[in-house]
Design a protein around this motif. Structure first.
Motif, PDB file in Angstrom:
ATOM      1  N   ARG A   1      49.594  49.058  47.652  1.00 27.38           N
ATOM      2  CA  ARG A   1      48.795  47.858  47.686  1.00 27.38           C
ATOM      3  C   ARG A   1      47.917  47.741  46.463  1.00 27.38           C
ATOM      4  O   ARG A   1      47.464  46.620  46.107  1.00 27.38           O
ATOM      5  N   ASP A   2      47.175  48.930  46.204  1.00 28.35           N
ATOM      6  CA  ASP A   2      46.109  48.741  45.048  1.00 28.35           C
ATOM      7  C   ASP A   2      47.098  48.372  43.741  1.00 28.35           C
ATOM      8  O   ASP A   2      46.456  47.761  43.023  1.00 28.35           O
ATOM      9  N   ALA A   3      48.241  48.872  43.715  1.00 26.25           N
ATOM     10  CA  ALA A   3      48.970  48.567  42.387  1.00 26.25           C
ATOM     11  C   ALA A   3      49.213  46.814  42.316  1.00 26.25           C
ATOM     12  O   ALA A   3      49.247  46.025  41.234  1.00 26.25           O
ATOM     13  N   GLU A   4      49.806  46.442  43.711  1.00 30.14           N
ATOM     14  CA  GLU A   4      49.842  44.828  43.624  1.00 30.14           C
ATOM     15  C   GLU A   4      48.455  44.181  43.455  1.00 30.14           C
ATOM     16  O   GLU A   4      48.626  43.182  42.669  1.00 30.14           O
ATOM     17  N   THR A   5      47.459  44.675  43.948  1.00 23.76           N
ATOM     18  CA  THR A   5      46.000  44.096  43.641  1.00 23.76           C
ATOM     19  C   THR A   5      45.654  44.154  42.278  1.00 23.76           C
ATOM     20  O   THR A   5      45.391  43.084  41.630  1.00 23.76           O
ATOM     21  N   ALA A   6      45.772  45.140  41.556  1.00 28.09           N
ATOM     22  CA  ALA A   6      45.701  45.181  40.173  1.00 28.09           C
ATOM     23  C   ALA A   6      46.574  44.333  39.274  1.00 28.09           C
ATOM     24  O   ALA A   6      46.063  43.775  38.366  1.00 28.09           O
ATOM     25  N   ALA A   7      47.894  44.342  39.516  1.00 27.59           N
ATOM     26  CA  ALA A   7      48.858  43.398  38.981  1.00 27.59           C
ATOM     27  C   ALA A   7      48.368  42.014  39.143  1.00 27.59           C
ATOM     28  O   ALA A   7      48.148  41.174  37.941  1.00 27.59           O
ATOM     29  N   LYS A   8      47.797  41.468  40.262  1.00 26.97           N
ATOM     30  CA  LYS A   8      47.437  40.426  40.417  1.00 26.97           C
ATOM     31  C   LYS A   8      46.308  39.882  39.686  1.00 26.97           C
ATOM     32  O   LYS A   8      45.870  39.000  38.977  1.00 26.97           O
ATOM     33  N   ARG A   9      45.285  40.827  39.771  1.00 24.95           N
ATOM     34  CA  ARG A   9      43.914  40.939  38.969  1.00 24.95           C
ATOM     35  C   ARG A   9      44.268  40.712  37.483  1.00 24.95           C
ATOM     36  O   ARG A   9      43.561  39.851  36.893  1.00 24.95           O
ATOM     37  N   ASP A  10      45.163  41.608  36.916  1.00 27.20           N
ATOM     38  CA  ASP A  10      45.380  41.463  35.366  1.00 27.20           C
ATOM     39  C   ASP A  10      46.113  40.148  35.146  1.00 27.20           C
ATOM     40  O   ASP A  10      45.843  39.561  34.028  1.00 27.20           O
ATOM     41  N   GLU A  11      46.837  39.586  35.991  1.00 32.72           N
ATOM     42  CA  GLU A  11      47.618  38.305  35.898  1.00 32.72           C
ATOM     43  C   GLU A  11      46.590  37.269  35.827  1.00 32.72           C
ATOM     44  O   GLU A  11      46.547  36.356  34.902  1.00 32.72           O
ATOM     45  N   ALA A  12      45.776  37.116  36.624  1.00 33.63           N
ATOM     46  CA  ALA A  12      44.518  36.259  37.065  1.00 33.63           C
ATOM     47  C   ALA A  12      43.918  36.250  35.420  1.00 33.63           C
ATOM     48  O   ALA A  12      43.202  35.308  35.022  1.00 33.63           O
ATOM     49  N   TYR A  13      43.362  37.526  35.292  1.00 31.97           N
ATOM     50  CA  TYR A  13      42.560  37.596  33.728  1.00 31.97           C
ATOM     51  C   TYR A  13      43.435  37.032  32.835  1.00 31.97           C
ATOM     52  O   TYR A  13      42.431  36.286  31.793  1.00 31.97           O
ATOM     53  N   ALA A  14      44.858  37.348  32.453  1.00 35.70           N
ATOM     54  CA  ALA A  14      45.459  36.960  31.445  1.00 35.70           C
ATOM     55  C   ALA A  14      45.611  35.275  31.296  1.00 35.70           C
ATOM     56  O   ALA A  14      45.353  34.714  30.299  1.00 35.70           O
TER      57      ALA A  14
END
Length: 105
Positions: A36-49
């Motif tokens: 779950r933490d990995a998915e959240t981090a991926a979504k956060r990185d995508e939104a930041y990009a």
């Protein structure tokens, strides 16, 4: 004394089983939370990009023909008005009134 040893052995077996079950549950939860933490981090990185990406280049619009200038329209109207006055269709007062309207507009 044999009853006491039997009780201790039973307690040890129950405690060992509980510890093993608890350890297995803990590992499953850790794996689930890590995913779950990995998915959240991926979504956060995508939104930041998406937020930091440069805006797309504007598409050049087709050139628009400039509107006819108001000055040339006024000049044409004044010429027509002058011709009407010269031909006798308009009086001096009518000419001046129409000329004031054209110049004010």
């Amino acid at each position: 004394m044999p009853g006491l040893l039997r009780g201790i052995a039973r307690t040890a077996a129950v405690a060992g089983t509980a510890t093993a079950v608890h350890g297995r549950i803990q590992r499953r939860q850790d794996a689930k939370f890590a995913q779950r933490d990995a998915e959240t981090a991926a979504k956060r990185d995508e939104a930041y990009a998406e937020q930091t990406a440069p805006p797309p280049a504007p598409v050049a619009a087709a050139p628009v023909a400039p509107p006819p200038s108001a000055t040339s329209d006024r000049l044409d109207q004044l010429k027509t008005l002058g011709e009407l006055k010269q031909s006798g269709v308009l009086t001096d007062a009518e000419f001046e009134a129409q000329k004031a309207k054209i110049l004010a507009g």
